[in-house]
Design a protein around this motif. Structure first.
Motif, mmCIF file in Angstrom:
data_model
loop_
_atom_site.group_PDB
_atom_site.id
_atom_site.type_symbol
_atom_site.label_atom_id
_atom_site.label_comp_id
_atom_site.label_asym_id
_atom_site.label_seq_id
_atom_site.Cartn_x
_atom_site.Cartn_y
_atom_site.Cartn_z
ATOM 1 N N HIS A 1 0.872 -1.074 0.029
ATOM 2 C CA HIS A 1 -0.055 -0.156 0.091
ATOM 3 C C HIS A 1 1.031 1.059 -0.041
ATOM 4 N N ALA B 1 2.283 1.910 -3.337
ATOM 5 C CA ALA B 1 1.406 2.450 -4.236
ATOM 6 C C ALA B 1 1.427 3.992 -3.835
ATOM 7 N N VAL B 2 1.463 4.402 -2.656
ATOM 8 C CA VAL B 2 1.230 5.680 -2.368
ATOM 9 C C VAL B 2 2.341 6.793 -2.968
ATOM 10 N N GLY C 1 2.193 6.834 -6.551
ATOM 11 C CA GLY C 1 1.525 7.637 -7.147
ATOM 12 C C GLY C 1 1.448 9.113 -6.700
ATOM 13 N N ARG C 2 1.677 9.342 -5.628
ATOM 14 C CA ARG C 2 1.653 10.694 -5.244
ATOM 15 C C ARG C 2 2.740 11.394 -4.518
ATOM 16 N N ARG D 1 -5.531 6.688 0.661
ATOM 17 C CA ARG D 1 -4.828 7.500 1.602
ATOM 18 C C ARG D 1 -4.861 8.867 1.423
ATOM 19 N N ARG E 1 -4.180 12.770 -2.660
ATOM 20 C CA ARG E 1 -4.888 11.470 -2.341
ATOM 21 C C ARG E 1 -4.444 10.309 -3.209
ATOM 22 N N GLN E 2 -4.168 9.089 -2.721
ATOM 23 C CA GLN E 2 -3.983 8.059 -3.635
ATOM 24 C C GLN E 2 -4.783 7.154 -3.350
ATOM 25 N N ILE F 1 -5.700 3.335 -3.445
ATOM 26 C CA ILE F 1 -4.832 2.055 -3.441
ATOM 27 C C ILE F 1 -5.362 1.163 -4.260
ATOM 28 N N ASP G 1 -7.011 10.010 -9.017
ATOM 29 C CA ASP G 1 -6.360 9.506 -7.741
ATOM 30 C C ASP G 1 -5.842 8.026 -8.025
#
Lengths: 240, 240
Positions: A136, A139-140, A143-144, B61, B68-69, B71, B184
């Motif tokens: 998780h 991924a965060v 992604g961000r 998250r 914001r991601q 997941i 997102d």
DNA sequence: CGGCTAGTTGACCAGCTTCAAGTATTGTGG
DNA sequence: CCACAATACTTGAAGCTGGTCAACTAGCCG
């Protein structure tokens, strides 16, 4: 304390001496493989779980045009697959970064251990929970988070995980990966990774040389990287 | 065929009528919640597993500055946590996209089902394996695929997963998420998502309007998105 | 009707990629 | 133990992908 696996699992459940004996006995026969080798390759059938005893490995995927993504780093004491099931065909490869000592554990061995002891079962589930939280977090990050944040976050994560198995101290840890590996894990180019690393060094929070990452200000680094160790799910105060 | 959960698990193991009865009885009491609500929030303690019966939800998250991601997306029939353990504190939030019907299943209920039937146990492990492969794929997308590939890949993934529970057909499926949600999930900005979507429409492979994604050329889309359904680990030919 | 959310478009800009070349460092065979 | 090759790292320059800001349109709901 040679058995990193047992040492890690103590963070997940209180293990009896007998439990620890059962877990230790899983760790044989030991196999050895050099650096930059594949233990398992995408598409193959896995017959056993891989448990890393010594050295670093990673799960990765290659795309047809040469792009590569490292999905996870595996450290000493890490089980590379979920303990309850083996996929018919692997959808990723498992490769080494350094020379690695590992052991192939048949599913049946693990399953009978979980049936023999509910502490072992809980500890393994905790381990699986942490592995999934790690995904998780990845991924965060991918992604961000910016390149700099990703890098700092990965360093914090590795520090926390190595600490669990006694391979890190307050001042830092041995980081045997190349910059290209870091780039492939963080989803950026190696050139940009190099520059981000220099930017991070310039903050004074870390030094990286001779495969050793020195952390000068752990709290500062965690703050800069938006790092929160909650995903390790450390409930019990575990002793060494 | 109202029970999407059972329907999905049939792909993981051959279930007896009795097994299916046990699984169906888990699905009560049904709870309902509107669109854009949180079922669980980061930091809370979870007391039960969440099983989605109807509607779409997601694990996400939030970062302190508003990023914001997403997941994972959860579809009808999806279990939102690993079945063997509940974290002491959640490290992510679980929110709805559409109005959702769900049920809170106590761990003990699931565990006794796995002990009562090894088919149920195998099916649940298969489900967990697929969920974890989905996370691997997401890491590959976020790290190494272009915006256009990510989008196409997500559409293929959702199509394959919805197909497992009878909510998609060859021509497409209902896609109730906003462009912001997609952005997102894919780690790009909503503006850029909009343009990527237009680029994908321009290829003629898909049409998206009125919350329905029409797929004109599934093979072509899978090819463009480097999509390979292997991670669904479909071993058994399952019947509807 | 008015206000909200979702989607769209344009302009500009930043982060990151790519290409290319050069410097260290490491490993290897003679 | 040196010479050479290969790998790892560093730096510069140019350009693209995707981000941000801002405005406008369309649909929906009270």
């Amino acid at each position: 304390m040679s058995d990193r696996f047992v040492r890690k699992l103590r963070h997940g459940a209180a293990l009896s001496a007998e439990d620890e004996g059962v877990l230790s006995r899983m760790a044989e026969p030991i196999q050895r493989v050099g650096a930059r080798q594949d233990i398992m390759r995408e598409g193959e059938q896995a017959h056993s779980l891989t448990l890393i005893l010594q050295g670093w490995a990673c799960r990765y995927r290659d795309l047809p045009d040469g792009r590569r993504q490292i999905i996870a780093f595996f450290l000493p004491g890490d089980l590379c697959e979920p303990f309850g099931i083996l996929p018919e065909f692997l959808d990723y490869s498992l490769g080494t970064i350094t020379p690695v000592e590992f052991v192939l554990v048949p599913s049946s061995t693990i399953l009978s251990a979980t049936r023999a002891s509910s502490s072992i079962e809980r500890a393994l589930w905790w381990d699986l929970l942490v592995a999934s939280s790690l995904l998780h977090e990845r991924a965060v990050s991918l992604g961000r988070r910016t390149a700099l944040e990703r890098l700092g976050h990965l360093f914090c994560e590795l520090h926390a995980r190595l600490d669990l198995v006694g391979l890190a101290d307050r001042s830092g840890f041995v980081l045997p990966v190349t910059q290209r590996d870091l780039a492939d894990a963080l989803g950026i180019s190696d050139v940009h990774l190099n520059r981000s690393l220099q930017a991070l060094r310039a903050t004074g929070l870390i030094t990286l040389s001779d495969r050793y990452l020195m952390i000068h200000d752990l709290i500062g680094l965690q703050h800069a990287a938006l790092f929160d160790a909650a995903f390790l799910h450390l409930r019990l105060a575990a002793k060494d």
